[in-house]
Design an enzyme around this catalytic site. Structure first.
Site, PDB file in Angstrom:
ATOM      1  CG  HIS A 116      -1.928   0.974   1.338  1.00 44.77           C
ATOM      2  ND1 HIS A 116      -1.926   1.978   2.282  1.00 44.77           N
ATOM      3  CD2 HIS A 116      -3.048   1.153   0.609  1.00 44.77           C
ATOM      4  CE1 HIS A 116      -3.006   2.721   2.131  1.00 44.77           C
ATOM      5  NE2 HIS A 116      -3.703   2.245   1.117  1.00 44.77           N
ATOM      6  CB  SER A 140      -7.151  -0.062  -3.634  1.00 41.36           C
ATOM      7  OG  SER A 140      -7.903  -0.148  -2.508  1.00 41.36           O
ATOM      8  CG  ASP A 174      -5.355  11.954  -3.945  1.00 44.21           C
ATOM      9  OD1 ASP A 174      -5.547  10.936  -4.624  1.00 44.21           O
ATOM     10  OD2 ASP A 174      -4.797  11.937  -2.833  1.00 44.21           O
ATOM     11  CG  MET A 175     -10.979  11.042  -7.302  1.00 43.29           C
ATOM     12  SD  MET A 175     -12.623  11.093  -8.017  1.00 43.29           S
ATOM     13  CE  MET A 175     -12.403  10.031  -9.444  1.00 43.29           C
ATOM     14  CB  ALA A 176     -11.329   6.642  -3.224  1.00 42.22           C
ATOM     15  CE  LYS A 224     -22.264   9.669 -16.099  1.00 45.36           C
ATOM     16  NZ  LYS A 224     -22.740  11.053 -16.000  1.00 45.36           N
ATOM     17  N   GLY A 306      -8.218  20.584  -4.394  1.00 43.18           N
ATOM     18  CA  GLY A 306      -7.050  20.534  -3.496  1.00 43.18           C
ATOM     19  C   GLY A 306      -6.987  21.707  -2.543  1.00 43.18           C
TER      20      GLY A 306
HETATM   21  P1  NAI Z   1     -11.780  13.383  -0.835  1.00 45.56           P
HETATM   22  O1  NAI Z   1     -13.178  13.013  -1.150  1.00 45.56           O
HETATM   23  O2  NAI Z   1     -11.463  13.838   0.537  1.00 45.56           O
HETATM   24  O3  NAI Z   1     -11.296  14.494  -1.841  1.00 45.56           O
HETATM   25  C1  NAI Z   1     -11.346  14.310  -3.235  1.00 45.56           C
HETATM   26  C2  NAI Z   1     -10.829  15.542  -3.940  1.00 45.56           C
HETATM   27  O4  NAI Z   1     -11.823  16.562  -3.897  1.00 45.56           O
HETATM   28  C3  NAI Z   1      -9.570  16.155  -3.308  1.00 45.56           C
HETATM   29  O5  NAI Z   1      -8.673  16.499  -4.314  1.00 45.56           O
HETATM   30  C4  NAI Z   1     -10.088  17.405  -2.596  1.00 45.56           C
HETATM   31  O6  NAI Z   1      -9.134  18.437  -2.556  1.00 45.56           O
HETATM   32  C5  NAI Z   1     -11.238  17.796  -3.501  1.00 45.56           C
HETATM   33  N1  NAI Z   1     -12.244  18.577  -2.792  1.00 45.56           N
HETATM   34  C6  NAI Z   1     -12.930  18.215  -1.688  1.00 45.56           C
HETATM   35  N2  NAI Z   1     -13.789  19.198  -1.324  1.00 45.56           N
HETATM   36  C7  NAI Z   1     -13.645  20.182  -2.234  1.00 45.56           C
HETATM   37  C8  NAI Z   1     -14.240  21.459  -2.409  1.00 45.56           C
HETATM   38  N3  NAI Z   1     -15.150  21.930  -1.574  1.00 45.56           N
HETATM   39  N4  NAI Z   1     -13.850  22.202  -3.458  1.00 45.56           N
HETATM   40  C9  NAI Z   1     -12.901  21.763  -4.308  1.00 45.56           C
HETATM   41  N5  NAI Z   1     -12.289  20.562  -4.191  1.00 45.56           N
HETATM   42  C10 NAI Z   1     -12.659  19.799  -3.169  1.00 45.56           C
HETATM   43  O7  NAI Z   1     -10.797  12.163  -1.212  1.00 45.56           O
HETATM   44  P2  NAI Z   1     -11.055  10.605  -1.054  1.00 45.56           P
HETATM   45  O8  NAI Z   1     -11.721  10.085  -2.253  1.00 45.56           O
HETATM   46  O9  NAI Z   1     -11.674  10.353   0.269  1.00 45.56           O
HETATM   47  O10 NAI Z   1      -9.559  10.035  -1.013  1.00 45.56           O
HETATM   48  C11 NAI Z   1      -8.756  10.270   0.132  1.00 45.56           C
HETATM   49  C12 NAI Z   1      -7.376   9.736  -0.081  1.00 45.56           C
HETATM   50  O11 NAI Z   1      -7.376   8.330  -0.109  1.00 45.56           O
HETATM   51  C13 NAI Z   1      -6.660  10.154  -1.365  1.00 45.56           C
HETATM   52  O12 NAI Z   1      -5.410  10.681  -0.980  1.00 45.56           O
HETATM   53  C14 NAI Z   1      -6.444   8.855  -2.132  1.00 45.56           C
HETATM   54  O13 NAI Z   1      -5.264   8.816  -2.906  1.00 45.56           O
HETATM   55  C15 NAI Z   1      -6.373   7.890  -0.985  1.00 45.56           C
HETATM   56  N6  NAI Z   1      -6.641   6.518  -1.377  1.00 45.56           N
HETATM   57  C16 NAI Z   1      -5.614   5.638  -1.437  1.00 45.56           C
HETATM   58  C17 NAI Z   1      -5.817   4.324  -1.757  1.00 45.56           C
HETATM   59  C18 NAI Z   1      -4.673   3.370  -1.852  1.00 45.56           C
HETATM   60  O14 NAI Z   1      -4.902   2.181  -1.989  1.00 45.56           O
HETATM   61  N7  NAI Z   1      -3.435   3.826  -1.805  1.00 45.56           N
HETATM   62  C19 NAI Z   1      -7.169   3.808  -2.023  1.00 45.56           C
HETATM   63  C20 NAI Z   1      -8.191   4.836  -1.980  1.00 45.56           C
HETATM   64  C21 NAI Z   1      -7.934   6.128  -1.646  1.00 45.56           C
END
Ligand code: NAI
Length: 349
Positions: A116, A140, A174-176, A224, A306
């Protein structure tokens, strides 16, 4: 409680070193986790250390991997991490991708057989800090129902994108590909909070608000998000010859086995597509124009992707990072758990 960032990094690094990781690998792990906590992505920060430490101690992460880096073409390369820790090897692979893109305009670099790697924003930020555009995606463990399905097939397969601006700020998206990352469910569990009924389903495939009853997550926007998570699996798994779909190993199934996950970095050097300065200035203008958009009811302003994380980081840099007390106590202790995470149920922890 609030913890200073240098202190938090030191605690996280020490814990994974105690579990058996080298100083060099541990430093990268702690750096990526700190990045996540600093940016308010607590689901991928300090709360993961307990799990990593147990896996390292049980031999499920190779602490002395025989890493092979192969340049496979002018703009392509593959790093085989030999079961090593994901954070370090994804970081090294991105450094290599940046070097290639500086010379050849674009780079596509895969990481094979890693564990991971955490929050993907870390890796695309590496490129953006070098004035490059980047995409990164990784596999993942299978815990998401495909659209129309009642059992998990894909992982939460995240995608991150970064674009640098002329001000030193980066757009970092950055999003899941699920409505929420699994770590967010874990975070809700750690705080004993309920979750919205749009995040996940229970053992009957029904929406649930109880984070302890979650049996599968759901893709963003139905077909999607399902299509996007498939794309991630093709590019970061099948392309690299790795286990794919429901064959991807579970995070919690067997902590003694290496995980064999894949990640793909794509880096684009704006210099090869026109005037790089104009590109940076246009990204700055995009950010500005977005912020000038009239906010909808219930919003104070439009933020660039971001920006909420940038705002959080600024606050945490000043006031210290908010960390759950139990997590801090664990980090500050000498404990390495032996059987907290090793079980057959991917949704148990
Ligand atoms: P999230 O839902 O917290 O955010 C998604 C994106 O939306 C971010 O870029 C954030 O800056 C943007 N955002 C949120 N609110 C906003 C707003 N009001 N206006 C503009 N932009 C906005 O992210 P999520 O999906 O919960 O993912 C969290 C982390 O988990 C990420 O860093 C992802 O890489 C990580 N992850 C890692 C995995 C792995 O296996 N390594 C698997 C799944 C997720």
């Amino acid at each position: 409680m609030r913890v200073d960032k240098a202190k938090l990094k030191e605690l996280m690094k020490n814990k994974v070193v105690r579990a058996g990781l080298s100083e060099e690998h541990a430093d990268a792990v702690a750096d990526v986790l700190l990045h996540a906590d600093l940016r308010g992505v607590h689901s991928h920060g300090a709360m993961r250390v307990e799990y990593y430490a147990e896996r390292i101690a049980k031999g499920g992460i190779n602490t002395n991997p025989n890493v092979k880096f192969e340049k496979t073409g002018p703009s392509t390369a593959v790093l085989d991490a030999d079961g090593g820790v994901g954070h370090y090897h994804a970081k090294v692979a991105m450094d290599e991708a940046i070097k290639i893109a500086k010379e050849n305009g674009v780079a596509v670099v895969g990481v094979r057989n890693m564990s991971h790697s955490g929050a993907l924003s870390y890796f695309v930020q590496q490129a953006a800090n070098e004035k490059m555009v980047a995409l990164s995606m990784c596999q993942s463990d299978p815990m998401v129902v495909p659209f129309g399905g009642a059992e998990p097939y894909y992982g939460t397969n995240p995608i991150a994108f970064a674009a640098p601006s002329s001000t030193g700020k980066n757009i970092i998206f950055d999003m899941a590909t699920t409505v929420q990352a699994w770590g967010k469910v874990l975070h809700a569990r750690s705080k004993n909070e309920s979750i919205p009924d749009t995040w996940a389903v229970d053992e009957n495939g029904e929406p649930t608000t109880d984070p302890f009853k979650v049996k599968a997550l759901v893709p963003i926007s139905g077909p999607k998000g399902y299509g996007l998570m498939m794309m991630v699996d093709v590019l970061s798994g099948i392309l690299l010859g790795l286990p794919f779909g429901k064959q991807v190993s579970s995070m919690y199934e067997d902590l003694t086995e290496y995980r064999k996950l894949g990640q793909l970095h794509i880096v684009i050097n704006p210099e090869f597509f026109g005037n790089a300065e104009t590109f940076l200035e246009t990204i700055t203008r995009t950010m500005k124009e977005l912020k000038e958009i009239k906010p909808a009811k219930g919003f104070d302003e439009v933020l660039y992707p971001g920006e909420p994380n940038d705002i959080q980081q600024e606050a945490y840099e000043k006031e210290g990072i908010e960390i759950v007390d139990d997590i801090y106590e664990y980090l500050a202790s000498d404990v390495i758990h032996n059987n907290n995470y090793d079980h057959k149920d991917p949704f148990a922890k």
